[in-house]
Scaffold this motif. Structure first.
Motif, PDB file in Angstrom:
ATOM      1  N   VAL A  93       0.949  -1.212   0.068  1.00  0.00           N
ATOM      2  CA  VAL A  93       0.195   0.001   0.153  1.00  0.00           C
ATOM      3  C   VAL A  93       0.930   1.147  -0.045  1.00  0.00           C
ATOM      4  O   VAL A  93       1.803   1.271   0.603  1.00  0.00           O
ATOM      5  N   ARG A  94       0.545   2.221  -0.869  1.00  0.00           N
ATOM      6  CA  ARG A  94       1.248   3.595  -0.784  1.00  0.00           C
ATOM      7  C   ARG A  94       0.537   4.598  -0.359  1.00  0.00           C
ATOM      8  O   ARG A  94      -0.853   4.780  -0.997  1.00  0.00           O
ATOM      9  N   ASN A  95       0.902   5.477   0.320  1.00  0.00           N
ATOM     10  CA  ASN A  95       0.271   6.858   0.563  1.00  0.00           C
ATOM     11  C   ASN A  95       0.625   7.943  -0.143  1.00  0.00           C
ATOM     12  O   ASN A  95       0.063   8.967  -0.179  1.00  0.00           O
ATOM     13  N   GLY A  99       9.765   5.388  -4.774  1.00  0.00           N
ATOM     14  CA  GLY A  99      10.373   4.015  -5.281  1.00  0.00           C
ATOM     15  C   GLY A  99       9.778   3.609  -6.499  1.00  0.00           C
ATOM     16  O   GLY A  99       9.812   4.094  -7.612  1.00  0.00           O
ATOM     17  N   SER A 100       9.457   2.362  -6.818  1.00  0.00           N
ATOM     18  CA  SER A 100       9.333   1.726  -7.778  1.00  0.00           C
ATOM     19  C   SER A 100       7.863   2.151  -8.694  1.00  0.00           C
ATOM     20  O   SER A 100       7.891   2.417  -9.974  1.00  0.00           O
ATOM     21  N   ILE A 101       7.060   2.870  -8.026  1.00  0.00           N
ATOM     22  CA  ILE A 101       5.821   3.478  -8.734  1.00  0.00           C
ATOM     23  C   ILE A 101       6.344   4.561  -9.460  1.00  0.00           C
ATOM     24  O   ILE A 101       5.817   4.746 -10.621  1.00  0.00           O
ATOM     25  N   CYS A 102       7.481   5.179  -9.088  1.00  0.00           N
ATOM     26  CA  CYS A 102       7.777   6.327  -9.814  1.00  0.00           C
ATOM     27  C   CYS A 102       8.401   5.959 -11.010  1.00  0.00           C
ATOM     28  O   CYS A 102       8.350   6.565 -12.272  1.00  0.00           O
ATOM     29  N   ARG A 103       9.302   4.693 -11.029  1.00  0.00           N
ATOM     30  CA  ARG A 103      10.062   4.614 -12.073  1.00  0.00           C
ATOM     31  C   ARG A 103       9.086   3.888 -13.192  1.00  0.00           C
ATOM     32  O   ARG A 103       9.087   4.008 -14.086  1.00  0.00           O
ATOM     33  N   ARG A 104       8.315   3.079 -12.559  1.00  0.00           N
ATOM     34  CA  ARG A 104       7.275   2.420 -13.316  1.00  0.00           C
ATOM     35  C   ARG A 104       6.295   3.414 -14.143  1.00  0.00           C
ATOM     36  O   ARG A 104       5.673   3.419 -15.533  1.00  0.00           O
ATOM     37  N   HIS A 128      12.800 -10.613 -10.042  1.00  0.00           N
ATOM     38  CA  HIS A 128      12.771  -8.987  -9.300  1.00  0.00           C
ATOM     39  C   HIS A 128      11.351  -9.121  -8.939  1.00  0.00           C
ATOM     40  O   HIS A 128      10.999  -7.769  -9.110  1.00  0.00           O
ATOM     41  N   ASP A 129      10.807  -9.739  -8.183  1.00  0.00           N
ATOM     42  CA  ASP A 129       9.491  -9.597  -7.645  1.00  0.00           C
ATOM     43  C   ASP A 129       8.454  -8.799  -8.676  1.00  0.00           C
ATOM     44  O   ASP A 129       8.220  -7.733  -8.375  1.00  0.00           O
ATOM     45  N   PRO A 130       8.275  -9.208  -9.697  1.00  0.00           N
ATOM     46  CA  PRO A 130       7.468  -8.663 -10.800  1.00  0.00           C
ATOM     47  C   PRO A 130       6.168  -8.374 -10.127  1.00  0.00           C
ATOM     48  O   PRO A 130       5.406  -8.864  -9.376  1.00  0.00           O
ATOM     49  N   VAL A 174       4.972   6.173   4.524  1.00  0.00           N
ATOM     50  CA  VAL A 174       4.750   6.587   3.265  1.00  0.00           C
ATOM     51  C   VAL A 174       4.166   5.381   2.396  1.00  0.00           C
ATOM     52  O   VAL A 174       3.339   5.605   1.487  1.00  0.00           O
ATOM     53  N   ASP A 175       4.841   4.188   2.576  1.00  0.00           N
ATOM     54  CA  ASP A 175       4.377   2.763   1.847  1.00  0.00           C
ATOM     55  C   ASP A 175       4.971   1.710   2.642  1.00  0.00           C
ATOM     56  O   ASP A 175       5.833   1.863   3.598  1.00  0.00           O
ATOM     57  N   PHE A 176       4.399   0.712   2.487  1.00  0.00           N
ATOM     58  CA  PHE A 176       4.828  -0.680   3.137  1.00  0.00           C
ATOM     59  C   PHE A 176       4.321  -1.760   2.477  1.00  0.00           C
ATOM     60  O   PHE A 176       3.409  -2.040   1.436  1.00  0.00           O
ATOM     61  N   LYS A 177       5.081  -3.092   2.674  1.00  0.00           N
ATOM     62  CA  LYS A 177       4.723  -4.364   2.424  1.00  0.00           C
ATOM     63  C   LYS A 177       4.376  -5.278   3.430  1.00  0.00           C
ATOM     64  O   LYS A 177       5.116  -5.575   4.340  1.00  0.00           O
ATOM     65  N   LEU A 178       3.533  -6.411   2.928  1.00  0.00           N
ATOM     66  CA  LEU A 178       3.086  -7.324   3.731  1.00  0.00           C
ATOM     67  C   LEU A 178       2.868  -8.430   3.036  1.00  0.00           C
ATOM     68  O   LEU A 178       2.723  -8.636   2.012  1.00  0.00           O
ATOM     69  N   GLY A 197      10.841  -2.961   5.732  1.00  0.00           N
ATOM     70  CA  GLY A 197       9.865  -3.396   4.566  1.00  0.00           C
ATOM     71  C   GLY A 197       8.721  -2.265   4.492  1.00  0.00           C
ATOM     72  O   GLY A 197       7.705  -2.444   3.957  1.00  0.00           O
ATOM     73  N   CYS A 198       9.068  -0.857   5.184  1.00  0.00           N
ATOM     74  CA  CYS A 198       8.158   0.260   4.781  1.00  0.00           C
ATOM     75  C   CYS A 198       8.924   1.359   4.530  1.00  0.00           C
ATOM     76  O   CYS A 198      10.272   1.388   4.839  1.00  0.00           O
ATOM     77  N   ARG A 199       8.338   2.584   4.267  1.00  0.00           N
ATOM     78  CA  ARG A 199       9.136   3.790   4.128  1.00  0.00           C
ATOM     79  C   ARG A 199       8.584   4.761   5.279  1.00  0.00           C
ATOM     80  O   ARG A 199       7.419   4.968   5.268  1.00  0.00           O
ATOM     81  N   LEU A 200       9.304   5.402   6.210  1.00  0.00           N
ATOM     82  CA  LEU A 200       8.997   6.221   7.196  1.00  0.00           C
ATOM     83  C   LEU A 200       9.732   7.554   7.019  1.00  0.00           C
ATOM     84  O   LEU A 200      11.004   7.664   6.929  1.00  0.00           O
ATOM     85  N   PHE A 214      19.765   2.682   3.623  1.00  0.00           N
ATOM     86  CA  PHE A 214      20.682   1.358   3.219  1.00  0.00           C
ATOM     87  C   PHE A 214      20.964   1.501   1.841  1.00  0.00           C
ATOM     88  O   PHE A 214      22.007   1.664   1.341  1.00  0.00           O
ATOM     89  N   ARG A 215      19.674   1.414   0.952  1.00  0.00           N
ATOM     90  CA  ARG A 215      19.610   1.578  -0.253  1.00  0.00           C
ATOM     91  C   ARG A 215      20.407   2.549  -0.977  1.00  0.00           C
ATOM     92  O   ARG A 215      21.082   2.370  -2.009  1.00  0.00           O
ATOM     93  N   GLN A 216      20.188   3.740  -0.269  1.00  0.00           N
ATOM     94  CA  GLN A 216      20.851   4.773  -0.726  1.00  0.00           C
ATOM     95  C   GLN A 216      22.169   5.522  -0.351  1.00  0.00           C
ATOM     96  O   GLN A 216      22.607   6.557  -0.764  1.00  0.00           O
TER      97      GLN A 216
HETATM   98  N1  UDP Z   1       9.160  -3.759  -0.064  1.00  0.00           N
HETATM   99  C1  UDP Z   1       9.881  -4.887   0.497  1.00  0.00           C
HETATM  100  N2  UDP Z   1      10.356  -5.797  -0.061  1.00  0.00           N
HETATM  101  C2  UDP Z   1      10.474  -5.978  -1.322  1.00  0.00           C
HETATM  102  C3  UDP Z   1       9.946  -4.983  -2.131  1.00  0.00           C
HETATM  103  C4  UDP Z   1       9.378  -3.725  -1.480  1.00  0.00           C
HETATM  104  O1  UDP Z   1       9.628  -4.776   1.959  1.00  0.00           O
HETATM  105  O2  UDP Z   1      10.886  -6.956  -2.009  1.00  0.00           O
HETATM  106  C5  UDP Z   1       8.810  -2.633   0.545  1.00  0.00           C
HETATM  107  C6  UDP Z   1       9.837  -1.226   0.262  1.00  0.00           C
HETATM  108  O3  UDP Z   1      10.437  -1.251   1.483  1.00  0.00           O
HETATM  109  C7  UDP Z   1       8.813  -0.240   0.394  1.00  0.00           C
HETATM  110  C8  UDP Z   1       7.412  -0.813  -0.407  1.00  0.00           C
HETATM  111  O4  UDP Z   1       7.574  -2.179  -0.159  1.00  0.00           O
HETATM  112  O5  UDP Z   1       8.268   0.127   1.565  1.00  0.00           O
HETATM  113  C9  UDP Z   1       7.266  -0.560  -1.683  1.00  0.00           C
HETATM  114  O6  UDP Z   1       8.518  -0.790  -2.533  1.00  0.00           O
HETATM  115  P1  UDP Z   1       8.835  -0.378  -3.960  1.00  0.00           P
HETATM  116  O7  UDP Z   1       7.863  -1.097  -4.904  1.00  0.00           O
HETATM  117  O8  UDP Z   1       8.767   1.134  -4.073  1.00  0.00           O
HETATM  118  O9  UDP Z   1      10.296  -0.925  -4.270  1.00  0.00           O
HETATM  119  P2  UDP Z   1      11.534  -0.505  -4.351  1.00  0.00           P
HETATM  120  O10 UDP Z   1      11.482   0.910  -4.546  1.00  0.00           O
HETATM  121  O11 UDP Z   1      12.144  -0.862  -2.850  1.00  0.00           O
HETATM  122  O12 UDP Z   1      12.390  -1.338  -5.405  1.00  0.00           O
END
Ligand code: UDP
Ligand code: ADP
Length: 237
Positions: A93-95, A99-104, A128-130, A174-178, A197-200, A214-216
């Motif tokens: 879920v994204r508020n 991340g990936s939604i901007c690229r996509r 890569h988790d499609p 901001v967003d999170f994964k479950l 697994g979330c963005r704060l 860590f990613r950046q």
């Molecule tokens: N996320 C995660 N595990 C994954 C992919 C994403 O916990 O394998 C989380 C990530 O930390 C973020 C949200 O899911 O809070 C959305 O991630 P996004 O699709 O933007 O992917 P990213 O930019 O990390 O590649």
């Protein structure tokens, strides 16, 4: 409760059987990974911080009526959970866009969405988790239609429960994964809810307090997780 054999070693957690075949021990390790495991590092104290962070959030979600796998904290890095039949799907879920939604979608970072949006991803590092949709999940038999509906409902309910919790702590969720699994005929929240697994973002400065540090390569990764934890009132030894 006794720890038995190792069932699974993931990128950040290890999962052990116990003498109760309905329960597992999850050990939160210091190992941190990003970009499907291409970037890895052990970050001191992260296991302890994430174990306590996760316990706090899971208990808050249970109190909000969301069934979770969490049973109890066992020690600083391990928790006892229900043994779920995991569904190989990530619910995001994204508020706010990042991340990936901007690229996509070619959209700007930091747009406050008019309503939270929802996405499914297939849990598969090699691919890569499609991103997938509910019809893929049902057609390939990863979950039934009623289970897809329940995961969606529980993910939005988690957002509704956590947005105000973080807001009161001066943090934007901001967003999170479950990840969900089956326990008998119930769909139950599994895995973890931690800054991995979330963005704060800090509500005032928008400083990142999550794994994007860590990613950046922004530094102070675990220190930032601890700032978020302490603002939520989580005490970590
Ligand atoms: N996320 C995660 N595990 C994954 C992919 C994403 O916990 O394998 C989380 C990530 O930390 C973020 C949200 O899911 O809070 C959305 O991630 P996004 O699709 O933007 O992917 P990213 O930019 O990390 O590649
Ligand atoms: P990954 O598998 O992505 O490398 P982790 O290091 O977090 O991730 O490993 C934890 C694994 O344990 C994940 O595959 C997750 O699906 C699984 N898992 C989490 N909670 C449970 C549970 N309650 N029952 C069974 N498996 C679980």
């Amino acid at each position: 409760m006794k720890r038995r054999d190792l069932l699974y070693t993931g990128k950040a957690k290890s999962v052990f059987r116990t003498d109760d075949d309905q329960k597992l021990l999850i050990e939160f390790r210091d190992d941190t990974s990003a970009f499907d495991g291409r970037k890895t590092e052990a970050l001191s104290r992260k296991g302890t911080v994430n174990n306590h962070f996760n316990a706090f959030i899971m208990q808050h979600l249970e109190a909000a009526g969301i069934p979770t796998h969490f049973e109890s904290l066992v020690d600083d890095t391990q928790s006892l959970v229900k043994f779920l039949d995991m569904i190989p799907v990530e619910c995001v879920v994204r508020n706010i866009t990042t991340g990936s939604i901007c690229r996509r979608l070619g959209v700007q970072e930091g747009i406050e969405l008019e309503a939270p949006t929802f996405e499914f991803f297939l849990k598969n590092d090699e691919l890569h988790d499609p991103m997938i949709n509910r019809y893929h999940i049902e057609s390939f038999g990863w979950a039934h239609a009623s289970e897809v509906e329940r995961m969606t409902e529980l993910t939005f309910a988690t957002n509704s429960a956590l947005v105000p919790l973080f807001r009161d702590a001066g943090i934007i969720l901001v967003d999170f994964k479950l990840e969900f699994g089956r326990f008998g005929d119930q769909i139950v929240l599994g895995d973890e809810f931690t800054p991995d697994g979330c963005r704060l973002w800090d509500s005032e400065t928008r400083e990142k307090l999550d794994k994007d540090r860590f990613r950046q390569d922004l530094g102070d990764v675990v220190e930032s997780y601890e700032i978020a934890a302490s603002r939520l009132g989580i005490s970590i030894p």
